[in-house]
Design a protein around this motif. Sequence first.
Motif, mmCIF file in Angstrom:
data_model
loop_
_atom_site.group_PDB
_atom_site.id
_atom_site.type_symbol
_atom_site.label_atom_id
_atom_site.label_comp_id
_atom_site.label_asym_id
_atom_site.label_seq_id
_atom_site.Cartn_x
_atom_site.Cartn_y
_atom_site.Cartn_z
ATOM 1 N N VAL A 81 -12.334 5.177 -2.661
ATOM 2 C CA VAL A 81 -11.491 4.392 -1.491
ATOM 3 C C VAL A 81 -11.903 5.057 -0.114
ATOM 4 N N HIS B 180 2.057 -0.092 -1.579
ATOM 5 C CA HIS B 180 2.380 -0.220 -0.291
ATOM 6 C C HIS B 180 3.605 -1.268 -0.292
ATOM 7 N N HIS C 43 -3.559 -0.376 -4.142
ATOM 8 C CA HIS C 43 -2.748 0.369 -2.970
ATOM 9 C C HIS C 43 -1.905 -0.720 -2.381
ATOM 10 N N GLY D 251 -7.885 2.791 3.270
ATOM 11 C CA GLY D 251 -7.267 3.546 2.019
ATOM 12 C C GLY D 251 -7.164 2.640 1.135
ATOM 13 N N GLY D 252 -7.766 1.575 0.690
ATOM 14 C CA GLY D 252 -7.669 0.622 -0.352
ATOM 15 C C GLY D 252 -7.015 -0.551 0.057
ATOM 16 N N MET D 253 -6.437 -0.616 1.322
ATOM 17 C CA MET D 253 -5.768 -2.002 1.670
ATOM 18 C C MET D 253 -6.748 -2.791 2.643
#
Lengths: 573, 53
Positions: A198, B37, B33, A222-224
């Motif tokens: 990531v 969140h 992820h 960050g993986g988002m």
Amino acid sequence: MSEEESPAQRVAIGISFGNSYSSIAHTSGEGKAEVIANEEGDRQIPSILSYVDGEEFQGTQAKAQLVRNSKNTVAYFRDFLGQDFKSIDPTPCHQSAHPIQHDSTVAFKIKDTAEGAENTVTVSEITTRHIRRLKNSASDFMGKTVNAAVITVPTNFSDAQKEALTKAAKDAGVEVLQFIHEPVAAVLAYDARAEAEVADKIVVVADLGGIRSDVAVIASRGGMYSILATAHDYDVGGTQLDQVLMDHFAKEFIKKHKSGGDPRENDRSLAKLKLESEAVKKALSLGSSANFSVESLSNGLDFTSTINRTRYELLASKIFAAFTRLALHAVEKAQLDPLDVSEIILAGGTAHTPRIASALQSAFPESTTVLAPSTSPTALNPSELAARGAAIQASLIQEFEAEDIDQSTHPMVTVTPHLAHAVGVLCISGDPASGVFRPLVEAETPVPVRRSAVIATPREGGDVLIKICEGVREIKVTKPAPKPKPAKDEDEDDEDDEDDSEEEEEEIREKAWRVENVLAEAALKGLKKGAKVEVQVNVAADLSVQCFVREVGGKGGVRGGWSAPKPVENGSI
Amino acid sequence: PVLPEGWAAEKDFKAVGQLTHATDRNIEPVGPHFLAHARRKRHKRTFSEDDRI
């Protein structure tokens, strides 16, 4: 608690539902996504339904019926779902059952019963039948009844279309857990691999389909994933490439058989020509030459021919250029430069074409990785990406209650401030003009976020000043001095003609950082020679920042923070 | 950079500016992820609180 809805009873798969092809995928016991082949052995299942004497055919069998039974064969219907008749483009359906207006929706007139009476079947009913078949294929493969799915949709799919799809799926006995966007599913398919790391990067997903092509620019942080821009084109796709081959072979046929007539002028000949041209196109993605042969193409004459890849690439060069232009256009729409793009993911069936990958690679800088079978050994099958991504998402959320999924995907959760500029540390010199900016947190990163990095200090050690700033990325264009040419305007990019690309080779474009705004200073005293400093930045959801600086291996360190910019303060200070 | 002479601040830290305003965008509700969140946001937890659980 009803049996069907309880999360424990759920068997969920990923479905990629396309105009041309659909795929189904599940996650195996080890958490690896796998695309399921249907009973015909196809992983890419044509989204086509056909009726012969009341018997229903789907997939490849239905596709073959386009020649003999085109009026009772329904194809390219995904984009009609939930649409008003006036807003649809029926062009792709010319060779199959035509869409007609029915109340507020779109329908097809087909003989789908044994009695041979013509029935009006709505597009949502067609979709239900299609999804039911996909569900059954997956159930047969997995040995348990599938009752839920994550379905991929294009980024410009409206709520009405989603609603119609939810309903159609429900009628087929499939609970839609979530709709996810096709390009995001493709990124997820890559990021979910065990070897993937990531990272913070800008990814361009070029989803090249049969009758449409979509490009999305995605900030992966960050993986988002946040979509920065999208571009859609309904005029370039696999069909246009098929057309190139159809025209080529039709002309050859006419030349060879003067009495044969033009196979494009007869519906059945045209259908045969189209099917075989698509097969030839697929063969040319794998091999360097391919055979075209159709029995009784026109006027009872058989036709056989060959074509090599070079010839095909020459014939289709205009269309290949259009794909590249679409990708560059999307990057421009995101107000980015090709230099900002670290990865291009090629998805969709047309993405198998080697030439498209190499054209994109040459249009983007060398630092950009093009993930396609012909340019990268680690690339996944472009046709499978969406289904795989959906399967991964399905395995993540299948245990959740429906209410949980709804709440988590609510805009209250998804709409988040994204940093306008990168936050980083100024190295080498304290003066912004001569210092070097090193980003810690990239721009377009959603908050809250925490990033840390280790930076080098002046060799002699001693007392050090750490300066935390905001930086803006600039494109520095340096031109070789002898040839002064008028500066290239960024706006000209979308009419990227040949002169333009020549110019581009002469100038050197690179990324540079300009320090915009100094945020904080921290002092570290008495560092050892050659010491390294760890800097950690914590940006909170309200944009207030905490940061922490310390020598690697040393004790203590400096900690500090500053508040959020004024208007977002909630008056508590 | 080397610390200039005469630089001083409380606890060796000096805040100078603030972040520029951020732009509101939609995060795609996809992937592990994001789910982490969403969990933090719904339960109003911070990173370190989340790490502890």
